[in-house]
Design a protein around this motif. Structure first.
Motif, PDB file in Angstrom:
ATOM      1  N   LYS A 411       0.816  -1.208   0.000  1.00 33.87           N
ATOM      2  CA  LYS A 411       0.000   0.000   0.000  1.00 33.87           C
ATOM      3  C   LYS A 411       0.851   1.260   0.000  1.00 33.87           C
ATOM      4  CE  LYS A 411      -4.344   1.561   1.829  1.00 33.87           C
ATOM      5  NZ  LYS A 411      -4.105   2.984   1.603  1.00 33.87           N
ATOM      6  N   VAL A 412       0.474   2.195  -0.845  1.00 32.98           N
ATOM      7  CA  VAL A 412       1.108   3.511  -0.825  1.00 32.98           C
ATOM      8  C   VAL A 412       0.632   4.213   0.439  1.00 32.98           C
ATOM      9  CG1 VAL A 412       1.235   5.762  -1.969  1.00 32.98           C
ATOM     10  CG2 VAL A 412       1.243   3.660  -3.338  1.00 32.98           C
ATOM     11  N   LYS A 413       1.583   4.645   1.275  1.00 29.99           N
ATOM     12  CA  LYS A 413       1.215   5.265   2.549  1.00 29.99           C
ATOM     13  C   LYS A 413       1.270   6.788   2.477  1.00 29.99           C
ATOM     14  CE  LYS A 413       0.781   2.948   5.861  1.00 29.99           C
ATOM     15  NZ  LYS A 413      -0.510   2.385   6.338  1.00 29.99           N
ATOM     16  N   MET A 414       2.327   7.268   1.820  1.00 31.23           N
ATOM     17  CA  MET A 414       2.505   8.721   1.743  1.00 31.23           C
ATOM     18  C   MET A 414       3.078   9.097   0.393  1.00 31.23           C
ATOM     19  SD  MET A 414       4.069  10.309   5.208  1.00 31.23           S
ATOM     20  CE  MET A 414       4.860   8.861   5.839  1.00 31.23           C
ATOM     21  N   ILE A 415       2.733  10.298  -0.044  1.00 32.34           N
ATOM     22  CA  ILE A 415       3.294  10.823  -1.273  1.00 32.34           C
ATOM     23  C   ILE A 415       3.801  12.220  -0.927  1.00 32.34           C
ATOM     24  CG2 ILE A 415       2.821  11.457  -3.665  1.00 32.34           C
ATOM     25  CD1 ILE A 415       0.119   9.534  -2.020  1.00 32.34           C
ATOM     26  N   ILE A 416       5.040  12.487  -1.266  1.00 33.82           N
ATOM     27  CA  ILE A 416       5.553  13.841  -1.067  1.00 33.82           C
ATOM     28  C   ILE A 416       5.869  14.400  -2.433  1.00 33.82           C
ATOM     29  CG2 ILE A 416       7.307  15.293   0.050  1.00 33.82           C
ATOM     30  CD1 ILE A 416       7.298  12.246   1.693  1.00 33.82           C
ATOM     31  N   LEU A 417       5.072  15.391  -2.803  1.00 31.93           N
ATOM     32  CA  LEU A 417       5.229  15.984  -4.123  1.00 31.93           C
ATOM     33  C   LEU A 417       5.598  17.447  -3.907  1.00 31.93           C
ATOM     34  CD1 LEU A 417       5.120  15.775  -7.139  1.00 31.93           C
ATOM     35  CD2 LEU A 417       2.639  15.894  -7.049  1.00 31.93           C
ATOM     36  N   GLN A 418       6.816  17.754  -4.214  1.00 36.50           N
ATOM     37  CA  GLN A 418       7.394  19.057  -3.925  1.00 36.50           C
ATOM     38  C   GLN A 418       7.217  19.390  -2.439  1.00 36.50           C
ATOM     39  OE1 GLN A 418       7.165  21.961  -7.062  1.00 36.50           O
ATOM     40  NE2 GLN A 418       6.403  20.419  -8.469  1.00 36.50           N
ATOM     41  N   LYS A 419       6.386  20.409  -2.116  1.00 35.67           N
ATOM     42  CA  LYS A 419       6.325  20.785  -0.696  1.00 35.67           C
ATOM     43  C   LYS A 419       5.149  20.137   0.036  1.00 35.67           C
ATOM     44  CE  LYS A 419       8.521  25.201  -1.509  1.00 35.67           C
ATOM     45  NZ  LYS A 419       8.372  26.657  -1.575  1.00 35.67           N
ATOM     46  N   THR A 420       4.346  19.349  -0.669  1.00 36.58           N
ATOM     47  CA  THR A 420       3.129  18.832  -0.058  1.00 36.58           C
ATOM     48  C   THR A 420       3.260  17.359   0.339  1.00 36.58           C
ATOM     49  OG1 THR A 420       1.968  20.300  -1.576  1.00 36.58           O
ATOM     50  CG2 THR A 420       0.618  18.731  -0.368  1.00 36.58           C
ATOM     51  N   ILE A 421       2.788  17.068   1.536  1.00 32.82           N
ATOM     52  CA  ILE A 421       2.746  15.671   1.988  1.00 32.82           C
ATOM     53  C   ILE A 421       1.290  15.205   1.912  1.00 32.82           C
ATOM     54  CG2 ILE A 421       3.152  14.108   3.926  1.00 32.82           C
ATOM     55  CD1 ILE A 421       5.106  16.251   5.052  1.00 32.82           C
ATOM     56  N   TYR A 422       1.075  14.126   1.153  1.00 30.39           N
ATOM     57  CA  TYR A 422      -0.272  13.533   1.093  1.00 30.39           C
ATOM     58  C   TYR A 422      -0.228  12.215   1.841  1.00 30.39           C
ATOM     59  CZ  TYR A 422      -0.794  16.668  -2.950  1.00 30.39           C
ATOM     60  OH  TYR A 422      -0.831  17.750  -3.772  1.00 30.39           O
ATOM     61  N   ARG A 423      -1.218  11.986   2.676  1.00 32.43           N
ATOM     62  CA  ARG A 423      -1.304  10.700   3.354  1.00 32.43           C
ATOM     63  C   ARG A 423      -2.408   9.904   2.688  1.00 32.43           C
ATOM     64  NH1 ARG A 423       1.853  11.235   8.182  1.00 32.43           N
ATOM     65  NH2 ARG A 423       2.408  13.437   8.373  1.00 32.43           N
ATOM     66  N   ALA A 424      -2.014   8.826   2.045  1.00 31.93           N
ATOM     67  CA  ALA A 424      -2.965   8.026   1.267  1.00 31.93           C
ATOM     68  C   ALA A 424      -3.578   6.944   2.128  1.00 31.93           C
ATOM     69  CB  ALA A 424      -2.264   7.411   0.077  1.00 31.93           C
ATOM     70  N   ASP A 425      -3.439   7.133   3.403  1.00 35.86           N
ATOM     71  CA  ASP A 425      -3.634   6.065   4.359  1.00 35.86           C
ATOM     72  C   ASP A 425      -5.062   5.946   4.876  1.00 35.86           C
ATOM     73  OD1 ASP A 425      -2.505   4.063   5.566  1.00 35.86           O
ATOM     74  OD2 ASP A 425      -1.719   5.154   7.290  1.00 35.86           O
ATOM     75  N   THR A 426      -5.866   6.929   4.584  1.00 37.28           N
ATOM     76  CA  THR A 426      -7.184   6.986   5.216  1.00 37.28           C
ATOM     77  C   THR A 426      -8.185   6.086   4.505  1.00 37.28           C
ATOM     78  OG1 THR A 426      -7.477   8.962   3.928  1.00 37.28           O
ATOM     79  CG2 THR A 426      -7.000   9.235   6.266  1.00 37.28           C
TER      80      THR A 426
END
Ligand code: ZN
Ligand code: ZN
Length: 426
Positions: A411-426
């Protein structure tokens, strides 16, 4: 602004890195990868990545975003959101939109919409022939100038060999990659699923493996004659493999791609007339899966793409013969492909090469990497976590996948794209 990822297994196919350590991102750029980065400052976002893999964003060179023209199925916003959640931070989108992307106007429109609302980078692929009709070449120079990254008539094969030969020579002039959807339309005419026992049992017209392999052989011969590389999309049958091997030995310029469903699912999925498993090329047999995995292992096939093809219930909840071909792929690309690592077909780094550096090389772009100064395109992936495919988890507008209700591992847990952290965990 600093983000420090601690103690993950860092994998970067561009530089061959594979070790447990830390990754530092500063102001949206990669600042360093080391075994241990200690920072005493405050205002650092620390992310514990123990037990996780950290690698650059995937590059999926084969997706259908359906915009313009079929936005009820998907659009650039929803399709790229699915990509983001799948760990895919760059997508190349096929031109079979409505209208077909065969003009600088449509190419520019896609780029403009992407700029407004895409979650990840979008590379438009333009059509080889006007209207994808296989009659007249589109204007490659003007398309490239407008931002086309490659040309393809995906969905259709350019059946006229003389025209395809001219397309290869013309594309060479502009250094545009050519992507071929290998399918002899006369052999596959009205075909629904793989030709074999199951098509006979279900009374559905079959698509023989020869429809694909004849197209592959012709494209390889034209690549040889024109000394121009051709990229063979979504290969699915074992009969291709000896010819790919031959082409490698001959030094013919080509690259080949497959998709997770061709090394995961068999034609059995369509039993019960399950339209969610109707896809083109069709799902094949266990022997084909075995051969495709072997071709990946040997490097005859060196790209894995999703062929993400959203369709709404309007196109899928109908009689089998009337249903559209295609299934979602972006959010399943990584978990399904990771089975290749679990089965010992590919190492982690090799797999990422097939999903990051090789597609980047074909598209002539610098791959996402952990080199100092590179834009932060970072995925944190848990290879062990299991999750169930539900309609709620799917980010696409459409929900067409035969994987609904199944459990996937990884499972993809987190994505960091430039300055943004996305949590794909929910
Ligand atoms: Zn295709
Ligand atoms: Zn496609």
């Amino acid at each position: 602004m600093k983000i420090l990822l601690k103690k993950g297994r860092i994998l970067d196919p561009s530089s061959g890195l594979d070790f447990v350590g830390d990754l530092l991102i500063e102001d949206g750029n990669i600042r360093g990868v080391e075994r241990d980065i200690e920072l005493s400052e405050k205002n650092i976002t620390m992310l514990d990545c123990q037990g996780k893999l950290i690698f650059p964003g995937l590059v999926d060179m084969h997706v259908h975003l359906r915009e313009p023209g079929e936005e009820w199925k998907e659009d650039i916003e929803s399709g790229t959101r699915a990509a983001l959640y799948g760990g895919v931070l760059r997508v190349a989108c096929m031109p079979n939109t409505k209208p077909v992307n065969d003009s600088p106007e449509v190419t520019s429109y896609i780029l403009k919409r992407a700029k407004e609302k895409a979650w990840v980078t979008v590379y438009p692929i333009s059509a080889i022939t006007k209207g994808q009709e296989g009659k007249e070449l589109s204007e490659f120079g003007r398309l490239k100038k407008a931002g086309a990254i490659a040309v393809s008539d995906d969905g259709k094969w350019v059946a006229n060999s003389a025209l395809m030969k001219r397309a290869l020579l013309y594309a060479k002039n502009f250094d545009l990659p050519v992507i071929s959807h290998c399918e002899d339309p006369f052999l596959s005419f009205k075909g629904q699923i793989n030709e074999g026992k199951i098509s006979a049992k279900l009374g559905l017209k079959g698509i023989p493996s020869s429809a694909e392999t004849i197209a592959v052989i012709r494209d390889l011969l034209l690549a040889k004659e024109t000394e121009t590389s051709v990229h063979l999309a979504h290969l699915s049958v074992k009969e291709n493999i000896p010819f790919l091997k031959w082409a490698k030995e001959e030094g013919i310029p080509f690259t080949a791609e497959t998709c997770p469903h061709y090394f995961t699912l068999t034609e059995k999925e369509v039993e019960g007339y399950n339209t969610l498993a109707k896809v083109n090329p069709p799902l094949r047999t266990e022997e084909d899966i075995y051969a495709i995995k072997n071709a990946l292992k040997e490097g005859y096939i060196e790209v894995i793409a999703s062929d993400h093809a959203p369709h709404s219930p309007l196109e899928k909840e109908v009689e089998f013969e009337l249903a559209s071909f295609g299934m979602l792929g972006l959010q399943f690309l990584l978990p399904l492909s990771f089975n290749l690592v679990r089965e010992g077909v590919l190492s982690e780094l090799k797999l990422l090469e097939y999903m990051i550096t090789n597609p980047s090389k074909i598209l002539r772009v610098t791959p996402p990497s952990f080199k100092e100064g590179a834009l932060a395109e970072v995925i944190v992936f848990d290879p062990e976590e299991e999750w169930k495919v539900t309609e709620e988890i799917i980010q696409s507008k459409s929900k067409n996948t035969p994987l609904l209700g199944k459990t996937l591992k990884g499972k993809v847990k987190m994505i960091i794209l430039q300055k943004t952290i996305y949590r794909a965990d929910t």
